[in-house]
Design an enzyme around this catalytic site. Structure first.
Site, PDB file in Angstrom:
ATOM      1  N   ASP A  44       0.866  -1.171   0.000  1.00 60.28           N
ATOM      2  CA  ASP A  44       0.000   0.000   0.000  1.00 60.28           C
ATOM      3  C   ASP A  44       0.906   1.225   0.000  1.00 60.28           C
ATOM      4  OD1 ASP A  44      -2.296   1.560   0.195  1.00 60.28           O
ATOM      5  OD2 ASP A  44      -2.292   1.496   2.381  1.00 60.28           O
ATOM      6  N   ASP A  46      -0.244   4.956   1.226  1.00 58.82           N
ATOM      7  CA  ASP A  46      -0.482   5.877   2.332  1.00 58.82           C
ATOM      8  C   ASP A  46      -0.305   5.188   3.676  1.00 58.82           C
ATOM      9  OD1 ASP A  46      -1.393   8.289   0.814  1.00 58.82           O
ATOM     10  OD2 ASP A  46      -2.892   6.859   0.113  1.00 58.82           O
TER      11      ASP A  46
END
Length: 525
Positions: A44, A46
């Site tokens: 991922d 963020d």
């Protein structure tokens, strides 16, 4: 027993002995993971690859949300002048939209500390609301503060609950608690969607994003060991490109012309957790973010948006437990991927480094607390034992005894107590005195335990205590980390100290009856 919090990889499989890696930089293992069996590693962006500077991003989120509450929802401008603490909330809290409360649960669903706005609830009120039966923490009444992006909305809600109560007292009317939460959620989502926040972040990325100098080498190390890497983020292309350029730069001394060359597959706007449950098609996009058409395969160097788990595994040519996904979100990254697939999971817990530093700093006080707990257990047992003896003596004294032939009449013709009766009275007095002493010592011990627990809790967080604990139990968040993360650590670059072929072993688990714990002293005979 060695806790999972203490377990890292087997020393023979890492580049330095485990003891040489600072504890806050280690990888902790819930379920054994063999990195040599992983073919494809996903990340991922963020709060995983991109580590946000918390105070800056939380204040930006609070300001953007409040502005929308005033402009879009008609709230009075006075809410803009209220002081908001960006660090008021932690992950794992639950919002009771009906009552205007935030509370923290343990792994068994037991509600511990509760705040109405920023005011702690009384023990009686807390018990009446949450301890008279099992509560089902589900919408529409309840909502979770379950991600780092969600912390500002909890901070705003708590302060606006106080504002709302003051307004009702002064003016007789104000938005209800449920409307407050729903309006905050809508405005904060809109602030993330409409570029009012992301536009500012892109203009000053270094202000909001910490650049980890070890991240490029970590990704390079995986690639050098033959692992394919992919990026799977909910952020849209322009924002992803800005942040990843800041994190990994343009051309690299490691030989990567741009950040995209670290990854074999790049997927943006993936709409997790829907990525794991729906069948949204992959769409190829160009460097301007324009759609080029639906994709039926992955081509290295191309960028895709949307997509779904089934097609991903088919196009990537890898499936199940040969894939490791690294993310920060319990629900969107861990829980859904676990339920929908056999992917292995690594959770990035940005708060972990601070938690470990506090655990180490509180180790001496923790040992004192354990000693007090053992004393409390011994005193509880002693009190119960002597209560039983006293009750037995009282029953014996209550039994009618015929006057013996040696009994002599006392004043007014009553028979004086026989020696056995006097001995029984003396024994009861002795037991009562012992009980009084034990109860006083127990009260003193309980007070010391309470004071020490409060002191330790405040060192972690002034309102909510440790992230992973609630009282003696794991917190709800701690339970979720244990249930859904195969391994967890504080940042992606912590993998740099471990071999890409590491055998990450979980601790052996024990039930309470299997543990050899110090036993309480036996009660007095």
């Amino acid at each position: 027993m060695v806790s999972p919090l203490e377990v890292a990889a087997a020393p023979s499989t890492i580049l330095a002995p485990t003891g040489d890696i600072p504890r806050e930089r280690r990888i902790f293992v819930n379920r054994t993971l063999r990195l040599d069996k992983i073919d494809l590693i996903g990340f991922d962006m963020d709060w995983t690859l991109a580590v946000y500077r918390e105070e800056a991003i939380h204040r930006l989120s609070i300001e953007a949300t409040l502005a929308k509450l005033v402009d879009r929802k008609g709230y009075p401008p006075e809410i803009l002048r209220i002081d908001y603490d960006p660090f008021f909330t932690i992950r794992g809290l639950c919002v009771d939209k009906e009552q205007g409360n935030l509370f923290k649960m343990d792994r068994h669903g037991h509600v511990g500390r509760v705040l109405h706005g920023r005011r702690p609830l009384s023990k009686e009120r807390r018990h009446a609301l949450y301890r008279t039966g099992n509560i089902r923490v589900r919408p529409p009444r309840y909502a979770w503060v379950d991600s780092l992006f969600a912390l500002p909305e909890g901070a705003i809600y708590a302060r606006l609950v106080d504002w709302r109560d003051e307004r009702v007292a002064a003016m007789g009317s104000a938005p209800g608690y449920e409307r407050l939460w729903d309006d905050i959620r809508e405005c904060i989502d809109e602030a993330h969607r409409d570029d009012s926040m992301k536009g500012l972040i892109k203009q000053a990325v270094a202000t909001f994003i910490e650049r980890d100098p070890e991240l490029p080498a970590t990704l390079h190390k995986f690639r050098s060991a033959g692992r394919r890497l992919f990026l799977l983020t909910n952020s849209e292309w322009h924002y992803t490109d800005a942040l990843m350029t800041h994190l990994l730069g343009g051309s690299s001394p490691l030989g990567y012309p741009s950040w995209r060359h670290y990854f074999d597959i790049v997927i943006v706007a993936s709409q997790k957790p829907r990525f794991f449950t729906d069948r949204t098609p992959f769409v190829a996009i160009d460097e301007a973010g324009h759609a080029l058409g639906e994709a039926s395969s992955f081509v290295r160097g191309h960028v895709y948006q949307g997509g779904n788990l089934v097609d991903f595994e088919e196009y990537a040519g890898v499936c199940g437990d040969r894939i490791l996904y690294v993310g920060d979100h319990i629900y969107g990254d861990m829980l859904r991927s676990k339920r929908a697939s056999a992917w292995r999971t690594a959770l990035i817990v940005q708060e972990l480094e601070g938690e470990i530093r506090q655990i180490d700093a509180m180790r001496e006080r923790g040992a004192m607390l354990e000693e007090l707990d053992r004393r409390r257990a011994r005193l509880d047992a002693d009190v119960s034992f002597h209560q039983g003896r006293l009750k037995g003596l009282q029953r014996a004294g209550a039994s009618p005894r015929p006057a013996g032939p040696g009994a002599s009449p006392g004043p007014e013709g009553r028979a004086e107590k026989s020696p056995p009766s006097r001995a029984l009275d003396a024994a009861k007095r002795g037991e009562k005195e012992k009980l009084d002493r034990l109860r006083a010592e127990l009260r003193d011990t309980l007070a010391r335990v309470e004071q020490l627990e409060a002191l330790i809790d405040r060192q972690f967080h002034p309102w909510w205590g440790p992230l992973f604990k609630e009282g003696h139990e794991n917190s709800k968040f701690g339970e979720q980390v244990e249930d859904y993360a195969c391994v967890y650590t504080g940042r992606v670059s912590n993998f740099l100290a471990y071999s890409p072929l590491a055998y990450l072993r979980a601790a052996r688990e024990y039930l309470p009856h299997e543990l050899a714990l110090p036993s309480a002293d036996a009660a007095e005979p």
